[in-house]
Design a protein around this motif. Sequence first.
Motif, PDB file in Angstrom:
ATOM      1  N   LYS A  33       0.811  -1.204   0.000  1.00 43.71           N
ATOM      2  CA  LYS A  33       0.000   0.000   0.000  1.00 43.71           C
ATOM      3  C   LYS A  33       0.851   1.264   0.000  1.00 43.71           C
ATOM      4  O   LYS A  33       0.500   2.266  -0.604  1.00 43.71           O
ATOM      5  CB  LYS A  33      -0.937  -0.002   1.214  1.00 43.71           C
ATOM      6  CG  LYS A  33      -2.007  -1.090   1.170  1.00 43.71           C
ATOM      7  CD  LYS A  33      -2.909  -1.034   2.388  1.00 43.71           C
ATOM      8  CE  LYS A  33      -3.984  -2.118   2.334  1.00 43.71           C
ATOM      9  NZ  LYS A  33      -4.856  -2.090   3.529  1.00 43.71           N
ATOM     10  N   GLU A  34       1.995   1.217   0.696  1.00 46.60           N
ATOM     11  CA  GLU A  34       2.810   2.418   0.836  1.00 46.60           C
ATOM     12  C   GLU A  34       3.688   2.659  -0.396  1.00 46.60           C
ATOM     13  O   GLU A  34       3.643   3.705  -1.021  1.00 46.60           O
ATOM     14  CB  GLU A  34       3.685   2.322   2.087  1.00 46.60           C
ATOM     15  CG  GLU A  34       2.915   2.346   3.396  1.00 46.60           C
ATOM     16  CD  GLU A  34       2.239   1.018   3.706  1.00 46.60           C
ATOM     17  OE1 GLU A  34       2.677  -0.006   3.143  1.00 46.60           O
ATOM     18  OE2 GLU A  34       1.267   1.008   4.481  1.00 46.60           O
ATOM     19  N   SER A  35       4.507   1.677  -0.740  1.00 41.74           N
ATOM     20  CA  SER A  35       5.403   1.794  -1.891  1.00 41.74           C
ATOM     21  C   SER A  35       5.821   0.403  -2.331  1.00 41.74           C
ATOM     22  O   SER A  35       5.692  -0.563  -1.580  1.00 41.74           O
ATOM     23  CB  SER A  35       6.645   2.621  -1.527  1.00 41.74           C
ATOM     24  OG  SER A  35       7.396   1.964  -0.522  1.00 41.74           O
ATOM     25  N   ASN A  36       6.305   0.313  -3.557  1.00 41.57           N
ATOM     26  CA  ASN A  36       6.749  -0.978  -4.069  1.00 41.57           C
ATOM     27  C   ASN A  36       8.190  -1.249  -3.657  1.00 41.57           C
ATOM     28  O   ASN A  36       9.028  -0.352  -3.598  1.00 41.57           O
ATOM     29  CB  ASN A  36       6.629  -1.013  -5.588  1.00 41.57           C
ATOM     30  CG  ASN A  36       5.183  -1.125  -6.038  1.00 41.57           C
ATOM     31  OD1 ASN A  36       4.356  -1.702  -5.332  1.00 41.57           O
ATOM     32  ND2 ASN A  36       4.869  -0.575  -7.192  1.00 41.57           N
ATOM     33  N   THR A  37       8.465  -2.518  -3.377  1.00 46.15           N
ATOM     34  CA  THR A  37       9.785  -2.959  -2.956  1.00 46.15           C
ATOM     35  C   THR A  37      10.377  -3.861  -4.023  1.00 46.15           C
ATOM     36  O   THR A  37       9.689  -4.694  -4.605  1.00 46.15           O
ATOM     37  CB  THR A  37       9.694  -3.737  -1.629  1.00 46.15           C
ATOM     38  OG1 THR A  37       9.063  -2.919  -0.648  1.00 46.15           O
ATOM     39  CG2 THR A  37      11.068  -4.146  -1.146  1.00 46.15           C
ATOM     40  N   VAL A  38      11.658  -3.679  -4.282  1.00 46.97           N
ATOM     41  CA  VAL A  38      12.374  -4.482  -5.274  1.00 46.97           C
ATOM     42  C   VAL A  38      13.202  -5.540  -4.553  1.00 46.97           C
ATOM     43  O   VAL A  38      13.907  -5.225  -3.595  1.00 46.97           O
ATOM     44  CB  VAL A  38      13.283  -3.589  -6.136  1.00 46.97           C
ATOM     45  CG1 VAL A  38      14.057  -4.432  -7.144  1.00 46.97           C
ATOM     46  CG2 VAL A  38      12.460  -2.530  -6.855  1.00 46.97           C
ATOM     47  N   GLY A 135      15.476  -3.388  -2.415  1.00 43.30           N
ATOM     48  CA  GLY A 135      15.540  -1.991  -2.814  1.00 43.30           C
ATOM     49  C   GLY A 135      14.163  -1.368  -2.840  1.00 43.30           C
ATOM     50  O   GLY A 135      13.146  -2.060  -2.712  1.00 43.30           O
ATOM     51  N   LEU A 136      14.127  -0.066  -3.018  1.00 39.97           N
ATOM     52  CA  LEU A 136      12.875   0.677  -3.050  1.00 39.97           C
ATOM     53  C   LEU A 136      12.691   1.326  -4.409  1.00 39.97           C
ATOM     54  O   LEU A 136      13.652   1.800  -5.024  1.00 39.97           O
ATOM     55  CB  LEU A 136      12.873   1.762  -1.958  1.00 39.97           C
ATOM     56  CG  LEU A 136      13.112   1.289  -0.528  1.00 39.97           C
ATOM     57  CD1 LEU A 136      13.184   2.488   0.415  1.00 39.97           C
ATOM     58  CD2 LEU A 136      12.025   0.323  -0.086  1.00 39.97           C
ATOM     59  N   VAL A 137      11.461   1.354  -4.884  1.00 38.08           N
ATOM     60  CA  VAL A 137      11.136   2.051  -6.124  1.00 38.08           C
ATOM     61  C   VAL A 137      11.055   3.544  -5.823  1.00 38.08           C
ATOM     62  O   VAL A 137      10.342   3.963  -4.907  1.00 38.08           O
ATOM     63  CB  VAL A 137       9.807   1.546  -6.714  1.00 38.08           C
ATOM     64  CG1 VAL A 137       9.428   2.351  -7.953  1.00 38.08           C
ATOM     65  CG2 VAL A 137       9.910   0.060  -7.055  1.00 38.08           C
ATOM     66  N   SER A 138      11.770   4.351  -6.578  1.00 42.75           N
ATOM     67  CA  SER A 138      11.778   5.791  -6.334  1.00 42.75           C
ATOM     68  C   SER A 138      10.511   6.433  -6.884  1.00 42.75           C
ATOM     69  O   SER A 138       9.691   5.790  -7.551  1.00 42.75           O
ATOM     70  CB  SER A 138      13.003   6.432  -6.985  1.00 42.75           C
ATOM     71  OG  SER A 138      12.795   6.594  -8.380  1.00 42.75           O
ATOM     72  N   GLN A 139      10.373   7.724  -6.639  1.00 42.48           N
ATOM     73  CA  GLN A 139       9.211   8.460  -7.139  1.00 42.48           C
ATOM     74  C   GLN A 139       9.169   8.509  -8.667  1.00 42.48           C
ATOM     75  O   GLN A 139       8.131   8.824  -9.256  1.00 42.48           O
ATOM     76  CB  GLN A 139       9.253   9.894  -6.604  1.00 42.48           C
ATOM     77  CG  GLN A 139      10.481  10.687  -7.029  1.00 42.48           C
ATOM     78  CD  GLN A 139      10.480  12.099  -6.495  1.00 42.48           C
ATOM     79  OE1 GLN A 139       9.480  12.812  -6.615  1.00 42.48           O
ATOM     80  NE2 GLN A 139      11.596  12.513  -5.903  1.00 42.48           N
ATOM     81  N   PHE A 140      10.290   8.179  -9.319  1.00 41.76           N
ATOM     82  CA  PHE A 140      10.343   8.224 -10.784  1.00 41.76           C
ATOM     83  C   PHE A 140      10.046   6.864 -11.411  1.00 41.76           C
ATOM     84  O   PHE A 140      10.135   6.708 -12.624  1.00 41.76           O
ATOM     85  CB  PHE A 140      11.721   8.717 -11.234  1.00 41.76           C
ATOM     86  CG  PHE A 140      12.111  10.042 -10.629  1.00 41.76           C
ATOM     87  CD1 PHE A 140      11.531  11.217 -11.088  1.00 41.76           C
ATOM     88  CD2 PHE A 140      13.009  10.101  -9.577  1.00 41.76           C
ATOM     89  CE1 PHE A 140      11.875  12.441 -10.521  1.00 41.76           C
ATOM     90  CE2 PHE A 140      13.358  11.312  -9.007  1.00 41.76           C
ATOM     91  CZ  PHE A 140      12.785  12.488  -9.483  1.00 41.76           C
ATOM     92  N   GLY A 141       9.683   5.878 -10.575  1.00 39.43           N
ATOM     93  CA  GLY A 141       9.336   4.562 -11.088  1.00 39.43           C
ATOM     94  C   GLY A 141      10.546   3.661 -11.227  1.00 39.43           C
ATOM     95  O   GLY A 141      11.609   3.930 -10.670  1.00 39.43           O
TER      96      GLY A 141
END
Length: 328
Positions: A33-38, A135-141
């Motif tokens: 829900k918050e952000s996508n994780t790589v 890792g985390l997906v940044s605001q730029f995808g």
Amino acid sequence: MEQELIAQIRQKVGICDNLELGIGDDAAILRSKESNTVVTVDLLTEDVDFEMDLVPPEWIGRKALAVNLSDLAAMAAIPHSIVIAVALPKSNGFNLAQGIMNGIFPLASEFGVSLAGGDVNSWDGKLVLSITAIGLVSQFGSFRRSGAQPGDRILTTGRFGGSILERQFFFLPRIQEAQFLNEHYQIHAAIDVSDGLLLDLSRLARESCVGFQLFDTQIPIHSDVFALMNKNTEELERISGGSSFSKAKSPLTHALEDGEDFELILAVDPSEATRLLTDQPFRQNGVEMTEIGFFCNSQDGCCRIDSSGNKTILQQFNGFLHQFRQKG
């Protein structure tokens, strides 16, 4: 056999609701829900990825982390943390583990990566080391392999071939370059080169359902290739553990097939590619961007074009693939 095994597993897994992106790219993307994780994982084994009598354990530890960071770079992900699993030989296992961690920690610190946990085992076999990187997906995808379009230019970072001359242990993952590209340019697709420029390019093309045309004269060949070609047979056997570097191959073939360069292949719109090549944003760090070809419609296939303009249709893509034996 490696690709066939992965294809079978991929077919059985199918589509999972909790995955934004599953098997087939350099890393998976977990949906939340918050952000996508790589998430990505790489397994290194003695006598395949390194020779214990040729390199110190610090080099092995660094490589184990670096290859995972390279996968995160291929996704333009922000490194977050790692989990380590290692099967240590019972003989001298404790000292070996210390050396491995001494290789991991400096690189982890450089990229702001935390060690979140792991598992240690011992056995009578050889060293096996696996790192899972998060890792985390940044605001730029994120970058993916599946976005290349016919007409896109094929761009690469750095140079290729001869990585067996220690560069396979000391390469710098293109994390910063990928994040900068993601923020400032429109990149349609990306992959890192682990198993060979030609083979990994074919993987990107397959995921994007496109073909490609590659210009032999535009392939950037690393100076390591020529340095290795100047060594005698005895030196080459010592460096390679008695295996893989062949003087019989041309420098171009080494650049296309050697692997473990861990540079990026990018699919970029023509006008954006022109801007990127003009800007050369990483030149001050010694990293050159090069255009090596373009993507085309899948029905046009994949081919190489030599210095005389002759076209060769590619039926196979040489590089490194793990081989398996089928029972019977």
